[in-house]
Design a protein around this motif. Structure first.
Motif, PDB file in Angstrom:
ATOM      1  N   MET A 157       0.852  -1.173   0.000  1.00  0.00           N
ATOM      2  CA  MET A 157       0.000   0.000   0.000  1.00  0.00           C
ATOM      3  C   MET A 157       0.897   1.234   0.000  1.00  0.00           C
ATOM      4  N   SER A 158       0.549   2.170  -0.856  1.00  0.00           N
ATOM      5  CA  SER A 158       1.310   3.415  -0.889  1.00  0.00           C
ATOM      6  C   SER A 158       0.350   4.587  -1.037  1.00  0.00           C
ATOM      7  N   THR A 159       0.828   5.748  -0.629  1.00  0.00           N
ATOM      8  CA  THR A 159       0.031   6.972  -0.714  1.00  0.00           C
ATOM      9  C   THR A 159       0.881   8.037  -1.376  1.00  0.00           C
ATOM     10  N   ARG A 160       0.266   8.764  -2.301  1.00  0.00           N
ATOM     11  CA  ARG A 160       0.997   9.850  -2.945  1.00  0.00           C
ATOM     12  C   ARG A 160       0.030  10.985  -3.268  1.00  0.00           C
ATOM     13  N   ARG A 161       0.560  12.190  -3.242  1.00  0.00           N
ATOM     14  CA  ARG A 161      -0.206  13.356  -3.691  1.00  0.00           C
ATOM     15  C   ARG A 161      -0.092  13.399  -5.202  1.00  0.00           C
ATOM     16  N   GLU A 162      -1.201  13.596  -5.853  1.00  0.00           N
ATOM     17  CA  GLU A 162      -1.188  13.653  -7.310  1.00  0.00           C
ATOM     18  C   GLU A 162      -2.267  14.624  -7.747  1.00  0.00           C
ATOM     19  N   GLY A 163      -1.891  15.579  -8.538  1.00  0.00           N
ATOM     20  CA  GLY A 163      -2.868  16.563  -8.980  1.00  0.00           C
ATOM     21  C   GLY A 163      -3.454  17.290  -7.781  1.00  0.00           C
ATOM     22  N   ALA A 164      -4.765  17.324  -7.712  1.00  0.00           N
ATOM     23  CA  ALA A 164      -5.454  18.034  -6.632  1.00  0.00           C
ATOM     24  C   ALA A 164      -5.835  17.107  -5.476  1.00  0.00           C
ATOM     25  N   GLY A 165      -5.377  15.865  -5.521  1.00  0.00           N
ATOM     26  CA  GLY A 165      -5.827  14.930  -4.497  1.00  0.00           C
ATOM     27  C   GLY A 165      -4.742  13.999  -4.009  1.00  0.00           C
ATOM     28  N   THR A 166      -5.192  12.983  -3.319  1.00  0.00           N
ATOM     29  CA  THR A 166      -4.323  11.958  -2.764  1.00  0.00           C
ATOM     30  C   THR A 166      -4.728  10.617  -3.359  1.00  0.00           C
ATOM     31  N   VAL A 167      -3.747   9.855  -3.800  1.00  0.00           N
ATOM     32  CA  VAL A 167      -3.992   8.530  -4.354  1.00  0.00           C
ATOM     33  C   VAL A 167      -3.476   7.499  -3.359  1.00  0.00           C
ATOM     34  N   VAL A 168      -4.355   6.569  -2.992  1.00  0.00           N
ATOM     35  CA  VAL A 168      -3.971   5.437  -2.147  1.00  0.00           C
ATOM     36  C   VAL A 168      -3.965   4.220  -3.058  1.00  0.00           C
ATOM     37  N   GLU A 169      -2.775   3.676  -3.278  1.00  0.00           N
ATOM     38  CA  GLU A 169      -2.614   2.540  -4.179  1.00  0.00           C
ATOM     39  C   GLU A 169      -2.499   1.259  -3.356  1.00  0.00           C
ATOM     40  N   ILE A 170      -3.298   0.274  -3.734  1.00  0.00           N
ATOM     41  CA  ILE A 170      -3.349  -0.978  -2.989  1.00  0.00           C
ATOM     42  C   ILE A 170      -2.973  -2.132  -3.904  1.00  0.00           C
ATOM     43  N   ALA A 171      -2.207  -3.072  -3.368  1.00  0.00           N
ATOM     44  CA  ALA A 171      -1.865  -4.280  -4.113  1.00  0.00           C
ATOM     45  C   ALA A 171      -2.105  -5.479  -3.203  1.00  0.00           C
ATOM     46  N   GLY A 172      -2.659  -6.544  -3.755  1.00  0.00           N
ATOM     47  CA  GLY A 172      -2.952  -7.737  -2.970  1.00  0.00           C
ATOM     48  C   GLY A 172      -4.436  -7.836  -2.676  1.00  0.00           C
ATOM     49  N   ASP A 173      -4.784  -8.802  -1.871  1.00  0.00           N
ATOM     50  CA  ASP A 173      -6.187  -9.010  -1.512  1.00  0.00           C
ATOM     51  C   ASP A 173      -6.612  -8.077  -0.392  1.00  0.00           C
ATOM     52  N   LEU A 174      -7.864  -7.637  -0.455  1.00  0.00           N
ATOM     53  CA  LEU A 174      -8.461  -6.863   0.638  1.00  0.00           C
ATOM     54  C   LEU A 174      -9.412  -7.793   1.374  1.00  0.00           C
ATOM     55  N   ASP A 175      -8.951  -8.303   2.493  1.00  0.00           N
ATOM     56  CA  ASP A 175      -9.763  -9.228   3.273  1.00  0.00           C
ATOM     57  C   ASP A 175      -9.624  -8.879   4.753  1.00  0.00           C
ATOM     58  N   MET A 176     -10.154  -9.730   5.600  1.00  0.00           N
ATOM     59  CA  MET A 176     -10.155  -9.436   7.038  1.00  0.00           C
ATOM     60  C   MET A 176      -8.754  -9.197   7.603  1.00  0.00           C
ATOM     61  N   SER A 177      -7.745  -9.809   7.019  1.00  0.00           N
ATOM     62  CA  SER A 177      -6.390  -9.643   7.562  1.00  0.00           C
ATOM     63  C   SER A 177      -5.711  -8.364   7.071  1.00  0.00           C
ATOM     64  N   THR A 178      -6.093  -7.847   5.927  1.00  0.00           N
ATOM     65  CA  THR A 178      -5.426  -6.661   5.378  1.00  0.00           C
ATOM     66  C   THR A 178      -6.263  -5.381   5.476  1.00  0.00           C
ATOM     67  N   THR A 179      -7.551  -5.516   5.648  1.00  0.00           N
ATOM     68  CA  THR A 179      -8.430  -4.343   5.688  1.00  0.00           C
ATOM     69  C   THR A 179      -8.107  -3.373   6.823  1.00  0.00           C
ATOM     70  N   PRO A 180      -7.710  -3.848   8.007  1.00  0.00           N
ATOM     71  CA  PRO A 180      -7.367  -2.864   9.045  1.00  0.00           C
ATOM     72  C   PRO A 180      -6.281  -1.880   8.613  1.00  0.00           C
ATOM     73  N   GLN A 181      -5.316  -2.328   7.821  1.00  0.00           N
ATOM     74  CA  GLN A 181      -4.277  -1.425   7.307  1.00  0.00           C
ATOM     75  C   GLN A 181      -4.879  -0.388   6.371  1.00  0.00           C
ATOM     76  N   LEU A 182      -5.791  -0.818   5.511  1.00  0.00           N
ATOM     77  CA  LEU A 182      -6.460   0.115   4.607  1.00  0.00           C
ATOM     78  C   LEU A 182      -7.284   1.117   5.398  1.00  0.00           C
ATOM     79  N   ARG A 183      -8.042   0.630   6.356  1.00  0.00           N
ATOM     80  CA  ARG A 183      -8.883   1.515   7.160  1.00  0.00           C
ATOM     81  C   ARG A 183      -8.030   2.587   7.846  1.00  0.00           C
ATOM     82  N   GLU A 184      -6.895   2.175   8.415  1.00  0.00           N
ATOM     83  CA  GLU A 184      -6.006   3.115   9.095  1.00  0.00           C
ATOM     84  C   GLU A 184      -5.402   4.117   8.115  1.00  0.00           C
ATOM     85  N   ARG A 185      -4.971   3.634   6.960  1.00  0.00           N
ATOM     86  CA  ARG A 185      -4.372   4.524   5.966  1.00  0.00           C
ATOM     87  C   ARG A 185      -5.385   5.563   5.488  1.00  0.00           C
ATOM     88  N   LEU A 186      -6.604   5.120   5.187  1.00  0.00           N
ATOM     89  CA  LEU A 186      -7.635   6.061   4.735  1.00  0.00           C
ATOM     90  C   LEU A 186      -7.987   7.066   5.827  1.00  0.00           C
TER      91      LEU A 186
END
Length: 111
Positions: free
Chosen positions: A1-30
């Motif tokens: 998972m990576s985050t970058r500023r691009e244009g007028a916003g923020t892009v959160v790029e995700i790779a891999g499966d989004l499931d119960m084991s990885t979603t907490p990381q996404l939730r925290e990042r967002l």
């Protein structure tokens, strides 16, 4: 998972499966991105081949948090398997889905 500023916003790029084991990381990042002041967020799902209900829930929570702050959330690069989940749950009727990050950013500038 990576985050970058691009244009007028923020892009959160995700790779891999989004499931119960990885979603907490996404939730925290967002949450960090939103609380950090971002108002336009594009989640790049190009690298995601599978998403379960926990991943879906994290996206909906981020959408609501941004909406409550007059912000905007878009999804980009959504593969067919993930798009099916979004369609079955009608989340794609609430959160805009785009082919590319550039398409999402262009739509964000218009809205």
């Amino acid at each position: 998972m990576s985050t970058r500023r691009e244009g007028a916003g923020t892009v959160v790029e995700i790779a891999g499966d989004l499931d119960m084991s990885t979603t907490p990381q996404l939730r925290e990042r967002l949450r960090d991105v939103v609380e950090g002041g971002a108002r336009v967020v594009v989640v790049d799902l190009t690298g995601v081949g599978f998403m379960d209900s926990s991943g879906l829930g994290a996206l909906v929570v981020a959408y609501r948090e941004l909406r409550d702050r007059n912000g905007w959330l878009g999804l980009a690069g959504v593969r067919r398997s993930v798009r099916t989940v979004l369609s079955i749950t009608s989340v794609d009727q609430v959160i805009s889905v785009f082919d590319t990050v550039a398409d999402a950013e262009a739509a964000a500038r218009v809205s």
